[in-house]
Design a protein around this motif. Structure first.
Motif, PDB file in Angstrom:
ATOM      1  N   LEU A  26      14.448   8.746  -0.892  1.00  0.00           N
ATOM      2  CA  LEU A  26      14.068   9.118   0.483  1.00  0.00           C
ATOM      3  C   LEU A  26      12.560   9.265   0.608  1.00  0.00           C
ATOM      4  CD1 LEU A  26      16.775  11.835   1.146  1.00  0.00           C
ATOM      5  CD2 LEU A  26      16.656   9.551   2.126  1.00  0.00           C
ATOM      6  N   PHE A  27      12.006   8.682   1.640  1.00  0.00           N
ATOM      7  CA  PHE A  27      10.580   8.934   1.887  1.00  0.00           C
ATOM      8  C   PHE A  27      10.322   9.506   3.268  1.00  0.00           C
ATOM      9  CE2 PHE A  27      10.832   4.264   2.886  1.00  0.00           C
ATOM     10  CZ  PHE A  27      10.503   4.326   4.232  1.00  0.00           C
ATOM     11  N   ASP A  28      11.300   9.482   4.119  1.00  0.00           N
ATOM     12  CA  ASP A  28      11.076   9.937   5.479  1.00  0.00           C
ATOM     13  C   ASP A  28      10.895  11.449   5.523  1.00  0.00           C
ATOM     14  OD1 ASP A  28      10.704   9.075   8.046  1.00  0.00           O
ATOM     15  OD2 ASP A  28      12.727   9.591   8.681  1.00  0.00           O
ATOM     16  N   GLY A  29       9.822  11.883   6.109  1.00  0.00           N
ATOM     17  CA  GLY A  29       9.606  13.331   6.258  1.00  0.00           C
ATOM     18  C   GLY A  29       9.109  13.998   4.998  1.00  0.00           C
ATOM     19  N   VAL A  30       9.055  13.246   3.892  1.00  0.00           N
ATOM     20  CA  VAL A  30       8.517  13.847   2.674  1.00  0.00           C
ATOM     21  C   VAL A  30       7.285  13.048   2.281  1.00  0.00           C
ATOM     22  CG1 VAL A  30      10.652  14.747   1.688  1.00  0.00           C
ATOM     23  CG2 VAL A  30      10.012  12.403   1.236  1.00  0.00           C
ATOM     24  N   ILE A  31       6.486  13.647   1.443  1.00  0.00           N
ATOM     25  CA  ILE A  31       5.345  12.859   0.982  1.00  0.00           C
ATOM     26  C   ILE A  31       5.244  13.030  -0.516  1.00  0.00           C
ATOM     27  CG2 ILE A  31       3.762  14.726   1.654  1.00  0.00           C
ATOM     28  CD1 ILE A  31       2.818  11.044   1.533  1.00  0.00           C
TER      29      ILE A  31
ATOM     30  N   VAL B 139       0.838  -1.200   0.000  1.00  0.00           N
ATOM     31  CA  VAL B 139       0.000   0.000   0.000  1.00  0.00           C
ATOM     32  C   VAL B 139       0.875   1.252   0.000  1.00  0.00           C
ATOM     33  CG1 VAL B 139      -1.510   1.409   1.467  1.00  0.00           C
ATOM     34  CG2 VAL B 139      -2.011  -0.991   1.116  1.00  0.00           C
ATOM     35  N   MET B 140       1.855   1.258   0.884  1.00  0.00           N
ATOM     36  CA  MET B 140       2.689   2.467   1.000  1.00  0.00           C
ATOM     37  C   MET B 140       3.594   2.625  -0.216  1.00  0.00           C
ATOM     38  SD  MET B 140       3.561   2.922   5.007  1.00  0.00           S
ATOM     39  CE  MET B 140       3.708   4.695   4.805  1.00  0.00           C
ATOM     40  N   VAL B 141       4.149   1.515  -0.687  1.00  0.00           N
ATOM     41  CA  VAL B 141       5.049   1.604  -1.841  1.00  0.00           C
ATOM     42  C   VAL B 141       4.284   2.099  -3.070  1.00  0.00           C
ATOM     43  CG1 VAL B 141       6.507   0.294  -3.436  1.00  0.00           C
ATOM     44  CG2 VAL B 141       6.671  -0.123  -0.977  1.00  0.00           C
ATOM     45  N   THR B 142       3.108   1.533  -3.318  1.00  0.00           N
ATOM     46  CA  THR B 142       2.355   1.979  -4.505  1.00  0.00           C
ATOM     47  C   THR B 142       1.871   3.418  -4.328  1.00  0.00           C
ATOM     48  OG1 THR B 142       0.439   0.822  -3.613  1.00  0.00           O
ATOM     49  CG2 THR B 142       1.633  -0.269  -5.382  1.00  0.00           C
ATOM     50  N   PHE B 143       1.561   3.795  -3.103  1.00  0.00           N
ATOM     51  CA  PHE B 143       1.165   5.184  -2.862  1.00  0.00           C
ATOM     52  C   PHE B 143       2.339   6.106  -3.223  1.00  0.00           C
ATOM     53  CE2 PHE B 143       0.265   9.124  -0.808  1.00  0.00           C
ATOM     54  CZ  PHE B 143      -1.119   9.215  -0.725  1.00  0.00           C
ATOM     55  N   TYR B 144       3.522   5.811  -2.696  1.00  0.00           N
ATOM     56  CA  TYR B 144       4.683   6.677  -2.980  1.00  0.00           C
ATOM     57  C   TYR B 144       5.060   6.669  -4.462  1.00  0.00           C
ATOM     58  CZ  TYR B 144       5.791   7.740   1.886  1.00  0.00           C
ATOM     59  OH  TYR B 144       5.752   8.223   3.175  1.00  0.00           O
ATOM     60  N   GLN B 145       4.910   5.518  -5.119  1.00  0.00           N
ATOM     61  CA  GLN B 145       5.390   5.421  -6.498  1.00  0.00           C
ATOM     62  C   GLN B 145       4.379   5.923  -7.522  1.00  0.00           C
ATOM     63  OE1 GLN B 145       8.512   5.008  -6.869  1.00  0.00           O
ATOM     64  NE2 GLN B 145       8.755   4.483  -4.714  1.00  0.00           N
ATOM     65  N   PHE B 146       3.087   5.831  -7.215  1.00  0.00           N
ATOM     66  CA  PHE B 146       2.085   6.205  -8.224  1.00  0.00           C
ATOM     67  C   PHE B 146       1.103   7.275  -7.740  1.00  0.00           C
ATOM     68  CE2 PHE B 146       3.111   1.682  -9.002  1.00  0.00           C
ATOM     69  CZ  PHE B 146       3.761   1.841 -10.211  1.00  0.00           C
ATOM     70  N   VAL B 147       0.610   7.108  -6.527  1.00  0.00           N
ATOM     71  CA  VAL B 147      -0.490   7.974  -6.081  1.00  0.00           C
ATOM     72  C   VAL B 147       0.032   9.373  -5.740  1.00  0.00           C
ATOM     73  CG1 VAL B 147      -2.391   8.221  -4.446  1.00  0.00           C
ATOM     74  CG2 VAL B 147      -1.684   5.942  -5.185  1.00  0.00           C
ATOM     75  N   ARG B 148       1.148   9.435  -5.048  1.00  0.00           N
ATOM     76  CA  ARG B 148       1.688  10.724  -4.601  1.00  0.00           C
ATOM     77  C   ARG B 148       1.834  11.693  -5.767  1.00  0.00           C
ATOM     78  NH1 ARG B 148       6.697  12.818  -4.808  1.00  0.00           N
ATOM     79  NH2 ARG B 148       7.304  14.270  -3.173  1.00  0.00           N
ATOM     80  N   GLN B 149       2.549  11.260  -6.802  1.00  0.00           N
ATOM     81  CA  GLN B 149       2.764  12.120  -7.969  1.00  0.00           C
ATOM     82  C   GLN B 149       1.431  12.493  -8.609  1.00  0.00           C
ATOM     83  OE1 GLN B 149       5.637  11.243 -11.463  1.00  0.00           O
ATOM     84  NE2 GLN B 149       3.654  10.608 -12.231  1.00  0.00           N
ATOM     85  N   SER B 150       0.521  11.521  -8.702  1.00  0.00           N
ATOM     86  CA  SER B 150      -0.776  11.777  -9.343  1.00  0.00           C
ATOM     87  C   SER B 150      -1.575  12.809  -8.563  1.00  0.00           C
ATOM     88  CB  SER B 150      -1.586  10.481  -9.425  1.00  0.00           C
ATOM     89  OG  SER B 150      -0.834   9.493 -10.075  1.00  0.00           O
TER      90      SER B 150
ATOM     91  N   CYS C  66      14.087   5.157   3.744  1.00  0.00           N
ATOM     92  CA  CYS C  66      14.254   5.264   2.288  1.00  0.00           C
ATOM     93  C   CYS C  66      13.922   3.935   1.619  1.00  0.00           C
ATOM     94  CB  CYS C  66      15.690   5.647   1.960  1.00  0.00           C
ATOM     95  SG  CYS C  66      16.897   4.403   2.446  1.00  0.00           S
ATOM     96  N   PHE C  67      13.690   4.016   0.303  1.00  0.00           N
ATOM     97  CA  PHE C  67      13.625   2.802  -0.503  1.00  0.00           C
ATOM     98  C   PHE C  67      14.993   2.617  -1.154  1.00  0.00           C
ATOM     99  CE2 PHE C  67       9.093   4.264  -0.972  1.00  0.00           C
ATOM    100  CZ  PHE C  67       8.543   3.241  -0.216  1.00  0.00           C
ATOM    101  N   ILE C  68      15.481   1.383  -1.145  1.00  0.00           N
ATOM    102  CA  ILE C  68      16.622   1.041  -1.990  1.00  0.00           C
ATOM    103  C   ILE C  68      15.982   0.598  -3.301  1.00  0.00           C
ATOM    104  CG2 ILE C  68      18.591  -0.499  -2.286  1.00  0.00           C
ATOM    105  CD1 ILE C  68      18.629  -0.778   0.813  1.00  0.00           C
ATOM    106  N   VAL C  69      16.157   1.414  -4.344  1.00  0.00           N
ATOM    107  CA  VAL C  69      15.456   1.142  -5.605  1.00  0.00           C
ATOM    108  C   VAL C  69      16.375   0.339  -6.513  1.00  0.00           C
ATOM    109  CG1 VAL C  69      14.233   2.141  -7.565  1.00  0.00           C
ATOM    110  CG2 VAL C  69      14.225   3.330  -5.364  1.00  0.00           C
ATOM    111  N   LEU C  70      15.978  -0.890  -6.787  1.00  0.00           N
ATOM    112  CA  LEU C  70      16.767  -1.759  -7.657  1.00  0.00           C
ATOM    113  C   LEU C  70      15.978  -1.942  -8.951  1.00  0.00           C
ATOM    114  CD1 LEU C  70      17.734  -4.330  -4.871  1.00  0.00           C
ATOM    115  CD2 LEU C  70      19.106  -2.407  -5.695  1.00  0.00           C
ATOM    116  N   ASP C  71      16.509  -1.365 -10.038  1.00  0.00           N
ATOM    117  CA  ASP C  71      15.799  -1.361 -11.319  1.00  0.00           C
ATOM    118  C   ASP C  71      15.670  -2.762 -11.910  1.00  0.00           C
ATOM    119  OD1 ASP C  71      15.211   1.297 -11.412  1.00  0.00           O
ATOM    120  OD2 ASP C  71      17.082   1.865 -12.421  1.00  0.00           O
ATOM    121  N   ASP C  72      14.859  -2.841 -12.949  1.00  0.00           N
ATOM    122  CA  ASP C  72      14.570  -4.122 -13.621  1.00  0.00           C
ATOM    123  C   ASP C  72      15.838  -4.896 -13.972  1.00  0.00           C
ATOM    124  OD1 ASP C  72      12.345  -2.479 -13.691  1.00  0.00           O
ATOM    125  OD2 ASP C  72      11.609  -3.308 -15.579  1.00  0.00           O
ATOM    126  N   ASP C  73      16.848  -4.175 -14.484  1.00  0.00           N
ATOM    127  CA  ASP C  73      18.030  -4.874 -15.005  1.00  0.00           C
ATOM    128  C   ASP C  73      19.079  -5.185 -13.930  1.00  0.00           C
ATOM    129  OD1 ASP C  73      18.601  -2.257 -14.574  1.00  0.00           O
ATOM    130  OD2 ASP C  73      19.532  -1.866 -16.527  1.00  0.00           O
TER     131      ASP C  73
END
Ligand code: AMP
Ligand code: MG
Length: 426
Positions: free
Chosen positions: A421-426, A322-333, A400-407
């Motif tokens: 970074l996600f701490d303190g930001v939205i 829930v939180m990951v999809t919120f940060y990755q898709f919903v927040r920007q939207s 924070c998220f450690i973002v590991l891309d597809d490749d």
């Protein structure tokens, strides 16, 4: 990826060359969502003190210069640079004082100097200031023994903001500095887009509400609380519709009610395999909703679409997903819907990862990490441990998220990784 015109979600298959709902890269899902967002248009005038986190609907234009007058940057003495001796020491008589908000009374007469305080307006003919600690006092005069450039320690009118300039554009998200900046122009009321109305609810027969004891197989509904927290930070006008059991009639009623009053509806649960058909039928009956399997972990299932005029995000049920999809898709939207044309992404940086990570290629992983200052003085990152999408403590401990891309495949300790970074930001 090519997106041609997208008038209807139903046409997405035809409009996008590479649309594959069953294996969608993260970036592509973001682009598709973006193409269907209809930002809020209504505006309102509000007082500056209420404007934090709101989005400008009219540009702020400087009605005057800031600062409004040339003024001193120091506590010191002001004079005209032409009155300095070409060589050696200059003796200047102190003929008056200028304070911030209390300018020199009378005219400045050339060949002398005035005592001048930080922020005090420069009288005509005074073009240079020397700091008080750089002069020697000699009775009612000062001695200047060092070379000093014309214009030293002077702050010029308009050097921060020039009259007529666009200070902040339409679509700007108001931060604390902006409140001060707008105040420095003497502007007390601004036009912003109205707040975004967001309704949310949890789905699942297994959900218990706080206050009732847990029966076997039940879990407390935590998603509504994390979603509440993230939406509150975004400054949305929120409507909490509770936890709804997996009952088609109840879900239909709740979705319809939400669609009538909201710009956005967010649900959690019910979009994963097994449950999807059930929600799918309902959502397809009520609106146009697309069901995607995103090539990411956690957060594979995601539903997006419109129910009436409301935008719909169907997030997975697992608390981390829930939180990951919120940060990755919903927040920007939501930022776009609030009126920001190109919202800033979450801060992304590089850091050495001190934990080894097992990772499959072909999907983007958002591992929860802790970015920390190492003993050697550089920023490093480690994982929070158990990365199961049900382990919400990983989001609580992590910053924070450690973002590991597809490749990216397995990561050895000591490798540089991307950190979001996600701490303190939205
Ligand atoms: P679902 O996507 O509905 O299949 O749910 C996936 C997992 O997330 C299940 O273990 C659910 O019990 C859990 N879950 C779903 N909704 C919530 C919620 N609101 N709070 C806590 N856990 C939930
Ligand atoms: Mg469920």
């Amino acid at each position: 990826m090519t997106i041609k015109t997208l008038p209807e979600l139903a046409n997405i298959h035809n409009a996008c060359d590479d649309y594959d709902p069953n294996s969608m890269p993260v970036e592509q899902a973001r682009e598709y969502i973006k193409a269907f967002l209809a930002p809020v248009k209504e505006t309102e005038k509000i007082g500056l003190m209420s404007a934090l986190g709101r989005v400008l609907a009219e540009a702020i234009i400087a009605p005057h210069n800031v600062p409004n007058h040339d003024n001193s940057a120091m506590d010191g003495y002001g004079f005209n640079a032409d009155d300095l001796a070409a060589e050696g020491t200059t003796l200047l008589k102190v003929t008056g004082t200028a304070f911030a908000g209390n300018p020199l009374s009378g005219e400045f007469v050339r060949g002398a100097c005035i005592r001048i305080m930080t922020g005090a307006a420069l009288p005509a003919d005074v073009d240079t200031v020397i700091a008080q600690e750089r002069v020697k006092i000699d009775g009612d005069s000062i001695e200047i023994a060092e070379p000093i450039k014309r214009g030293a320690n002077v702050r010029y009118a308009g050097e921060d903001l020039a009259q007529g300039q666009i200070v902040l554009p339409v679509g700007h998200l108001i931060k604390p500095a902006d409140l001060g900046l707008i105040a420095s122009l003497g502007v007390g009321e601004i036009a912003v887009y109205r707040k975004l109305r967001v309704s949310f609810f949890s789905t699942g027969d297994e959900l218990a509400s706080i206050g009732s004891p847990l029966k076997t197989g039940q879990v407390y509904d935590s998603n509504r609380y994390t979603i509440f927290g993230m939406l509150t930070r975004l400054g949305a006008e929120i409507q909490d519709l509770g936890a709804i059991p997996d009952d088609p009639a109840l879900l239909e009623k709740t979705l319809q009610q939400a669609a009538e009053t909201s710009d956005v509806i967010i649900t959690s649960g019910g979009v994963s395999v097994g449950e999807a058909d059930f929600m799918k039928q309902l959502l397809q009956k009520l609106g146009q909703v697309l069901f995607w399997k995103i090539a990411m972990k956690p957060g594979r299932p995601l539903a997006f679409g419109k129910i009436g005029q409301a935008h719909y995000f169907g997030l997975p049920g697992n608390p981390v997903a829930v939180m990951v999809t919120f940060y990755q898709f919903v927040r920007q939207s939501l930022f776009i819907l609030m009126g920001q044309p190109s919202p800033a992404a979450l801060p992304m940086l590089n850091a050495v990862c001190v934990s080894p990570i097992r990772k499959l290629k072909g999907r983007t992983e958002f591992q929860r990490g802790i970015l920390f200052l190492s003993d050697s003085g550089d920023w490093q990152v480690k994982t929070t441990g158990n990365q199961s999408s049900g382990v919400l403590s990983s989001m609580s401990q992590g910053n924070c998220f450690i973002v590991l891309d597809d490749d990216v495949g397995n990561v050895e300790a000591g490798t540089r990784v991307q950190v979001q970074l996600f701490d303190g930001v939205i």
